[in-house]
Design a protein around this motif. Sequence first.
Motif, PDB file in Angstrom:
ATOM      1  N   SER A 182       1.474  -0.938  -0.208  1.00  0.00           N
ATOM      2  CA  SER A 182      -0.264  -0.247  -0.184  1.00  0.00           C
ATOM      3  C   SER A 182       0.201   1.309  -0.381  1.00  0.00           C
ATOM      4  O   SER A 182       0.206   2.519  -0.511  1.00  0.00           O
ATOM      5  CB  SER A 182      -0.891  -0.248   1.015  1.00  0.00           C
ATOM      6  OG  SER A 182      -1.336  -0.613   1.246  1.00  0.00           O
ATOM      7  N   LYS A 183       1.933   1.327   0.295  1.00  0.00           N
ATOM      8  CA  LYS A 183       2.593   2.241   0.499  1.00  0.00           C
ATOM      9  C   LYS A 183       3.904   3.692  -0.423  1.00  0.00           C
ATOM     10  O   LYS A 183       3.549   4.252   0.101  1.00  0.00           O
ATOM     11  CB  LYS A 183       4.257   2.501   1.354  1.00  0.00           C
ATOM     12  CG  LYS A 183       5.581   1.446   1.213  1.00  0.00           C
ATOM     13  CD  LYS A 183       6.340   1.487   1.659  1.00  0.00           C
ATOM     14  CE  LYS A 183       7.702   0.646   1.384  1.00  0.00           C
ATOM     15  NZ  LYS A 183       8.823   0.657   1.873  1.00  0.00           N
ATOM     16  N   HIS A 184       2.992   2.509  -1.731  1.00  0.00           N
ATOM     17  CA  HIS A 184       4.101   3.324  -2.252  1.00  0.00           C
ATOM     18  C   HIS A 184       3.224   4.556  -3.201  1.00  0.00           C
ATOM     19  O   HIS A 184       3.168   5.568  -4.244  1.00  0.00           O
ATOM     20  CB  HIS A 184       4.617   2.266  -3.898  1.00  0.00           C
ATOM     21  CG  HIS A 184       5.509   1.476  -3.427  1.00  0.00           C
ATOM     22  ND1 HIS A 184       7.141   1.703  -2.852  1.00  0.00           N
ATOM     23  CD2 HIS A 184       5.204   0.291  -2.917  1.00  0.00           C
ATOM     24  CE1 HIS A 184       7.407   0.613  -2.500  1.00  0.00           C
ATOM     25  NE2 HIS A 184       6.452  -0.164  -2.574  1.00  0.00           N
ATOM     26  N   SER A 185       1.669   4.000  -3.475  1.00  0.00           N
ATOM     27  CA  SER A 185       1.090   5.072  -3.875  1.00  0.00           C
ATOM     28  C   SER A 185      -0.822   4.956  -3.775  1.00  0.00           C
ATOM     29  O   SER A 185      -1.070   3.874  -3.619  1.00  0.00           O
ATOM     30  CB  SER A 185       1.172   5.069  -5.742  1.00  0.00           C
ATOM     31  OG  SER A 185       0.105   3.163  -6.185  1.00  0.00           O
ATOM     32  N   PRO A 186      -1.159   5.948  -4.245  1.00  0.00           N
ATOM     33  CA  PRO A 186      -3.023   4.819  -4.082  1.00  0.00           C
ATOM     34  C   PRO A 186      -3.252   4.594  -5.439  1.00  0.00           C
ATOM     35  O   PRO A 186      -4.632   3.609  -4.469  1.00  0.00           O
ATOM     36  CB  PRO A 186      -3.659   6.570  -4.817  1.00  0.00           C
ATOM     37  CG  PRO A 186      -2.869   8.213  -5.083  1.00  0.00           C
ATOM     38  CD  PRO A 186      -1.069   6.683  -5.117  1.00  0.00           C
ATOM     39  N   GLN A 222      -0.401   3.422   5.823  1.00  0.00           N
ATOM     40  CA  GLN A 222       0.010   2.822   4.424  1.00  0.00           C
ATOM     41  C   GLN A 222      -1.394   3.535   3.646  1.00  0.00           C
ATOM     42  O   GLN A 222      -1.382   4.180   2.532  1.00  0.00           O
ATOM     43  CB  GLN A 222       0.813   2.107   4.142  1.00  0.00           C
ATOM     44  CG  GLN A 222       1.520   1.340   5.287  1.00  0.00           C
ATOM     45  CD  GLN A 222       3.296   2.657   5.173  1.00  0.00           C
ATOM     46  OE1 GLN A 222       2.896   3.904   4.019  1.00  0.00           O
ATOM     47  NE2 GLN A 222       4.270   2.966   5.582  1.00  0.00           N
ATOM     48  N   LYS A 225      -2.523   7.504   3.939  1.00  0.00           N
ATOM     49  CA  LYS A 225      -2.357   9.346   3.772  1.00  0.00           C
ATOM     50  C   LYS A 225      -2.256   9.103   2.920  1.00  0.00           C
ATOM     51  O   LYS A 225      -1.209  10.418   2.829  1.00  0.00           O
ATOM     52  CB  LYS A 225       0.114   8.657   3.776  1.00  0.00           C
ATOM     53  CG  LYS A 225       0.306   7.560   2.738  1.00  0.00           C
ATOM     54  CD  LYS A 225       1.760   7.502   2.524  1.00  0.00           C
ATOM     55  CE  LYS A 225       3.074   7.063   2.293  1.00  0.00           C
ATOM     56  NZ  LYS A 225       3.912   6.411   2.073  1.00  0.00           N
ATOM     57  N   HIS A 226      -2.311   8.373   1.683  1.00  0.00           N
ATOM     58  CA  HIS A 226      -2.138   8.940   0.029  1.00  0.00           C
ATOM     59  C   HIS A 226      -3.210   9.990  -0.308  1.00  0.00           C
ATOM     60  O   HIS A 226      -3.318  10.643  -0.783  1.00  0.00           O
ATOM     61  CB  HIS A 226      -2.453   8.178  -1.040  1.00  0.00           C
ATOM     62  CG  HIS A 226      -1.400   6.524  -0.778  1.00  0.00           C
ATOM     63  ND1 HIS A 226       0.107   6.867  -1.241  1.00  0.00           N
ATOM     64  CD2 HIS A 226      -1.465   5.387  -0.043  1.00  0.00           C
ATOM     65  CE1 HIS A 226       0.448   5.862  -0.883  1.00  0.00           C
ATOM     66  NE2 HIS A 226      -0.475   4.807  -0.286  1.00  0.00           N
ATOM     67  N   SER A 227      -5.034  10.119   0.473  1.00  0.00           N
ATOM     68  CA  SER A 227      -5.359  10.466  -0.325  1.00  0.00           C
ATOM     69  C   SER A 227      -6.532  10.947   0.575  1.00  0.00           C
ATOM     70  O   SER A 227      -6.328  10.199   1.879  1.00  0.00           O
ATOM     71  CB  SER A 227      -6.094  10.188  -1.591  1.00  0.00           C
ATOM     72  OG  SER A 227      -7.294   9.104  -1.868  1.00  0.00           O
ATOM     73  N   GLU A 264      -1.558  10.754   9.473  1.00  0.00           N
ATOM     74  CA  GLU A 264      -1.985  10.797   8.045  1.00  0.00           C
ATOM     75  C   GLU A 264      -3.386  10.686   8.013  1.00  0.00           C
ATOM     76  O   GLU A 264      -3.962  10.763   6.252  1.00  0.00           O
ATOM     77  CB  GLU A 264      -1.356   9.048   7.380  1.00  0.00           C
ATOM     78  CG  GLU A 264      -0.496   8.600   7.690  1.00  0.00           C
ATOM     79  CD  GLU A 264       0.687   9.310   7.205  1.00  0.00           C
ATOM     80  OE1 GLU A 264       0.047  11.129   6.640  1.00  0.00           O
ATOM     81  OE2 GLU A 264       2.293   9.089   6.743  1.00  0.00           O
TER      82      GLU A 264
END
Length: 479
Positions: A182-186, A222, A225-227, A264
């Motif tokens: 999960s951590k790399h991108s939405p 994770q 955090k993205h959106s 986050e």
Amino acid sequence: QRARSQFAQAVANLAARPQSIDTLRSAGVVRLLRPLLLDVIPSVRQTAALALGRLADYDMELAEAIVKAGILPQLICSLPEENRYYKKAAAFVLRAIAKHSPQLAHAVVQCEALKMLVICLEDFDPGVKEGASWALGYIARHSAELSQAVVDAGTVPLLVLCIQEPEIALKRIAASTLSDISKHSPELAQTVVDAGAIAHLAKMILNPDAKLKRQVLSALSQIAKHSVDLAELVVEAEIFPVVFTCLKDSDEYVKKNGATLIREIVKHTPELSQFIVNSGGIAAVIDCIGSCKGTVRLPGIMTLGYVAAHSENLSMAVIVSKGISPLSACLIEEHEDHIKAAAAWALGQIGRHTVEHARHVAVANVLPTLLDIFMDTSSSEDLKIKASRFVTKKALKNILQKCTYLAALEPLLHDAPPNILKHVIAQYSKVLPHDSKARRLFVTTGGLKKVQEIKAEPGSLLQEYINTINNCYPEEIVR
């Protein structure tokens, strides 16, 4: 057969001892183990695989040697037909190689190991599933590209099934792997969400096993955090106020990961911050900062800064919950510059809105501490910048608007370096002409005397400020 078995076992035992590794390396042991992976006896094959795993785990050079020797295709070619002991050993080799670098993880992917790891994830044996999950996590953690390869192999639904298994060790590793994906991108996080992971992770927050709670909180962080959308999906799983109990956990990493999850979420919008405030989250974060030390404090410090940054009301909520005091304590107690810098930043977010906000920061006696940090030659550049911004910009102007707050700036007037002193004098020159109480205080605390000692360039802006201050008093007092 006995000789081959004894040899493989002896190498596996020696590979478990760091002091033996160099001897094994110089003996060319990788080359000697390779034919044993195709031995007719299953126990010889699995012991040889275990020995290779231990060697690869030890250092990157040996892991590279195993890849270069062409052992990986040989290791996995017969995997579906092998017994569970061999599968565990093979997954261990793949994990031990993949952990060292993105290049080695890519080599593992290139030899079509992901297909074999998926087969292992579907195995009935929990230990085999655990080994496969671990290897997939070590591949996925390096980059978005490798993580996407893991997703494309169809692993995510199987990992979500693994976190529902009764075995705690398997739950831990599967949650950790979902976190690494999960951590790399939405988009990758969305894949995990679409597989229904959030609801199952949310149920495990109250599990008594601390290591499992760490991984669950990390995975939810994770994702969130993205959106805004992903953060809202995490919040909708009704994880609050349950997460706040994690901030009181005896395990430091559970505390840290719980605070990270809150951070986050609050960073995205004022509405999400308000939700955390209404749920009692700010008091819980403040207690957490006060009860721990070092990097465990960092996500909590950042949380208070993000909440305060959104609006005047949210900043006041941090003040009312007594958030300034533990942040001030961090400036004094912590040794790491990045933690002090975060505390200075958070205090700046609290104090920047209005006179009232700035007053609360000033009366907590934060400014002299920030000045000491700014003057300290051992402070990092980032820390100095955050400290000087706070001392020289809007917060300082706000604090000086009313004379009742001037006492907080006395140390600055007497000890500040020229670049900060100029700002202090500038603000005094605005306040004093309009406030008799402030003028009286300025004389009795030695401020006026200090101004006479300042050597300013004739015609400079600083000289103008000094003249404005002097013009507020009769000539004999100035003299």
